[in-house]
Design a protein around this motif. Structure first.
Motif, PDB file in Angstrom:
ATOM      1  N   LYS A 354       0.844  -1.059  -0.111  1.00  0.00           N
ATOM      2  CA  LYS A 354      -0.092  -0.020   0.008  1.00  0.00           C
ATOM      3  C   LYS A 354       0.706   1.169   0.104  1.00  0.00           C
ATOM      4  CE  LYS A 354      -3.905  -1.987   2.448  1.00  0.00           C
ATOM      5  NZ  LYS A 354      -4.907  -1.823   3.714  1.00  0.00           N
ATOM      6  N   THR A 355       2.099   1.327   0.673  1.00  0.00           N
ATOM      7  CA  THR A 355       2.794   2.524   0.909  1.00  0.00           C
ATOM      8  C   THR A 355       4.089   2.601   0.357  1.00  0.00           C
ATOM      9  OG1 THR A 355       1.675   2.625   2.984  1.00  0.00           O
ATOM     10  CG2 THR A 355       3.101   4.187   2.845  1.00  0.00           C
ATOM     11  N   GLN A 383      -1.672   7.674   0.366  1.00  0.00           N
ATOM     12  CA  GLN A 383      -2.640   8.660   1.722  1.00  0.00           C
ATOM     13  C   GLN A 383      -2.188   7.906   2.870  1.00  0.00           C
ATOM     14  OE1 GLN A 383      -4.680  11.090   1.261  1.00  0.00           O
ATOM     15  NE2 GLN A 383      -4.232  11.084  -0.835  1.00  0.00           N
ATOM     16  N   ASN A 384      -1.743   6.696   2.975  1.00  0.00           N
ATOM     17  CA  ASN A 384      -1.252   6.286   4.389  1.00  0.00           C
ATOM     18  C   ASN A 384      -0.076   7.002   4.760  1.00  0.00           C
ATOM     19  OD1 ASN A 384      -1.472   4.418   6.414  1.00  0.00           O
ATOM     20  ND2 ASN A 384       0.185   2.830   5.308  1.00  0.00           N
ATOM     21  N   GLN A 421       1.402   0.749  -9.400  1.00  0.00           N
ATOM     22  CA  GLN A 421       0.493   1.370 -10.148  1.00  0.00           C
ATOM     23  C   GLN A 421      -0.861   1.654  -9.130  1.00  0.00           C
ATOM     24  OE1 GLN A 421      -0.736   0.037 -14.007  1.00  0.00           O
ATOM     25  NE2 GLN A 421       1.079  -1.346 -14.211  1.00  0.00           N
ATOM     26  N   SER A 422      -0.817   0.913  -7.998  1.00  0.00           N
ATOM     27  CA  SER A 422      -1.922   0.999  -7.180  1.00  0.00           C
ATOM     28  C   SER A 422      -2.001   2.488  -6.614  1.00  0.00           C
ATOM     29  CB  SER A 422      -2.105  -0.199  -6.036  1.00  0.00           C
ATOM     30  OG  SER A 422      -0.924   0.095  -5.226  1.00  0.00           O
ATOM     31  N   HIS A 423      -0.677   3.125  -6.736  1.00  0.00           N
ATOM     32  CA  HIS A 423      -0.715   4.386  -5.760  1.00  0.00           C
ATOM     33  C   HIS A 423      -1.502   5.689  -6.447  1.00  0.00           C
ATOM     34  CE1 HIS A 423       3.182   3.286  -3.745  1.00  0.00           C
ATOM     35  NE2 HIS A 423       2.231   2.413  -3.357  1.00  0.00           N
TER      36      HIS A 423
END
Length: 682
Positions: A354-355, A383-384, A421-423
């Motif tokens: 995630k980060t 965001q995290n 790419q998930s960021h």
């Protein structure tokens, strides 16, 4: 000045298609099609002609396959025929499913301005390379590089470099208001010339791949008269058009008053119990507004288990209160970039997925520092991570009531290419690094009490409007000369503190410490950033005396160093021998010290008065002379010019100026402020 010659190497590009096929080619591989000239109407005169805006376009075509080709257009413009500065950019039109990965543009070869050529680069304060030294050049040839750095990073805090020799120079600057990730490179050539290359990393959004890519800024090229200071004025003018530069004037934005009045930084480390007594002793000795940059206030070892800083050491909150009660201010350390994979939160919060910033292989970027613990680089766009840093700042202010928080590495450490790419950002480059931190800092500032501050390590330009101050310590120590390149651009728009790291033997050697403190003073920075137990050691009373006299003199120069424009270094003549020594490098090895005993700089306050900061870091008094920058500042009526001289204890004397030359005696280990004021006519 011929900027573009189609038959010489000018650009290189790497493109890739959705299937992963990658092609690299240059303008020498492509077919040059045409050059087109055009003249635009001047908006003021509404007339067209050769004296108005001139624009040239150059077109190439590169054939990928029989039915697929890339069109490349380079633009060159200047405002009018008398302009010294040219602007250029590049545009690519690609077949469907192809995209630009990175560009090298411009590539400028055969740079040679004479046998005394020097190069200024924006590493920290600024570094000047002597490109006329045969031994140094041979070393550069062996490594294949003179200078290389990504931006944003402490080794490229601004986006320009400059070559100069015998009073003539070449300015090369990326006038990029988006702080796009890029790399500067200067390469030595076998024929004695030098080559400049700028690589720009294009971020790719795989959901909306465009058929066109245009470099998101213009690159400026100019000739000038002078040295690095003259080159910096081109960039200073551009900087006022940027998001960070146009609203960052200290005189026009909110900054805590106590920070603006601070003249000394001390650096306690560890528990309050081991620091309070010696810190109080230092506060009494120096007798100026002092701030404390507090390290190792947490129970976890330094550079491990980040970002799990809490709980604090048991006596830290009480120590903060005691220091505040005696008139000081406390700013603890946190890291704004790293997460320890060994921490409990790493697995619990799925940090890698995630980060963390990921490379092309979807691996985390790992860095190792003094603790020898592997630490992972976070992506500031997530965001995290924004939330994590904001929560840390909030807890320190609300629970411990600190006066500010130092968020390390945002300015000091390099941006990295993130391919996760998930960021939600374009992968591999672009402006996401700049925008991510900008969003984080804006969010922190919205809830930051007016009396509190946030700072970071290093003077990176693109966040100067978000930080209250920046610690400058990473300027490299070797044969290159430190120059005030950054103050020449941003002197009135960010408060700086510190000058360089202090290796363990700096105070023992004496000369390295003194040279740093003296330069810190004339560069406009808030001096100190020393451990109180070390500076108060009786063995170093001469070094402490120099620091005391400098910070006490600086009290009377706030109008210049906080709000004024830096006018450059001033040559000090007369009885001014050079001080020679050896210093231990900040990152290993040693470096030579060769600096005049008395050094000085010029400043212009907002009210028009001119200030001269002078420091004598030697053990002898020196009677010196210097030429005041009166004509340069258009001060010509000498009948109405008064010169007020201040020392460490305040006002000392008043002189009526009768010429541009000023002579005075500067005692050993001391500082002076000359305040030149033009009396108003009645």
């Amino acid at each position: 000045m011929k900027i573009i010659q189609p038959n010489t190497l000018l650009w290189r590009v790497v493109i890739r298609n959705i299937a992963g096929k990658e092609i690299a080619f240059t303008n020498l591989d492509a077919q040059f099609n045409k050059k087109r000239n055009c003249y635009h109407k001047n908006k003021l005169t509404k007339k067209s002609g050769r004296n108005n805006i001139r624009k040239h376009s150059f077109t190439w075509v590169y054939q990928i396959a029989k039915s697929e080709s890339v069109k490349i257009q380079v633009y060159l413009r200047r405002k009018n025929s008398g302009s010294a500065i040219h602007y250029t950019s590049i545009k690519f039109t690609l077949p469907k499913s192809w995209f630009v990965v990175r560009t090298e543009f411009p590539i400028i070869s055969d740079i040679y301005l004479g046998n005394r050529m020097k190069l200024a680069v924006p590493c920290g304060w600024g570094l000047e390379y002597d490109l006329s030294n045969p031994e140094t050049i041979e070393k550069y040839r062996k490594t294949g590089l003179v200078y290389q750095s990504v931006y944003p990073y402490c080794q490229a805090v601004m986006q320009f470099i400059a070559f100069y020799s015998n009073g003539k120079g070449l300015y090369l600057g990326a006038h990029d208001r988006t702080a796009t990730m890029k790399e500067f490179k200067v390469i030595p050539k076998n024929n004695g010339t030098f080559e400049f290359r700028l690589t720009t990393f294009a971020g790719v959004d795989f959901n909306t791949i465009q058929a066109r890519y245009t470099l998101p800024f213009e690159f400026a090229i100019a000739t000038f008269t002078g040295d690095y200071y003259a080159a910096a004025q081109f960039y200073r003018e551009f900087s006022y058009t940027t998001p960070w530069g146009k609203k960052s004037a200290i005189s026009k934005r909110h900054t805590a008053d106590w920070l603006k009045q601070t003249d000394l930084w001390l650096r306690p480390m560890g528990s309050a119990e081991t620091n309070l007594a010696i810190t109080q002793q230092a506060l009494d000795y120096f007798g100026v507004q002092t701030a404390l940059h507090w390290y190792r206030w947490h129970r976890i070892p330094y550079d491990t288990l980040y970002p799990e800083y809490f709980p604090a050491l048991p006596d830290f909150a009480d120590g903060v209160k005691k220091m505040q009660n005696v008139g000081s201010y406390v700013m603890p350390y946190i890291n704004g970039r790293l997460w320890d994979p060994a921490s409990d939160s790493w697995k619990n919060e799925k940090v890698k997925e995630k980060t963390a910033a990921l490379n092309e292989k979807q691996e985390v970027y790992i860095e190792v520092y003094g603790s020898k613990v592997p630490l992972a680089v976070m992506c500031p766009y997530t965001q995290n991570w924004k939330r994590k840093v904001k929560e840390l700042v909030k807890r320190l202010i609300n629970e411990i009531n600190v006066d500010g928080v130092y968020i390390d590495q945002i300015g000091a450490a390099p941006a990295v290419q993130c391919y996760n790419q998930s960021h939600g950002h374009p992968v591999g480059g672009g402006d996401f690094w700049y925008l991510g931190y900008r969003d984080m800092l804006e969010s922190i500032r919205k809830t930051l009490p007016k009396s509190k501050i946030i700072t970071t390590e290093e003077n990176i330009e693109c966040w100067i409007d978000q930080f209250d101050a920046m610690l400058v310590v990473n300027t490299q120590t070797d044969e290159r000369k430190i120059i005030p390149l950054f103050p020449a651009v941003y002197s009135d728009r960010i408060i700086l503190f510190g000058f360089m790291y202090y290796p363990a033997d700096d105070l023992e050697r004496g000369i390295p410490f003194r040279a740093k403190i003296a330069q810190c003073f004339i560069f406009g920075s808030q001096p100190g950033w020393v451990q109180p137990d070390k500076i108060m050691n009786p063995k170093y009373r001469n070094e402490a005396e120099l620091l005391r006299n400098i910070v006490r003199c600086r009290r009377f120069a706030h109008n210049f160093v906080n709000y004024g424009k830096f006018l450059g270094l001033i040559e000090v003549k007369g009885d001014n021998p050079r001080v020679l020594g050896i210093g231990t490098g900040s990152f290993g090895g040693t470096y030579p010290i060769d600096i005049p005993a008395v050094i000085a700089s010029g400043w212009r306050a907002k009210n028009g008065s001119v200030g001269i900061l002078i420091a004598n870091h030697s053990d002898n008094d020196h009677t010196v002379s210097l030429d005041l920058p009166l004509e340069k500042e258009k001060i010509t009526d000498k009948k109405r010019i008064h010169l007020y001289i201040f020392g460490s204890e305040g006002f000392e004397s008043l002189r009526v100026i009768k010429s541009n030359r000023c002579s005075l005696t500067v005692p050993c280990r001391s500082a002076k402020l000359l305040d030149i004021t033009v009396l108003k006519t009645v």
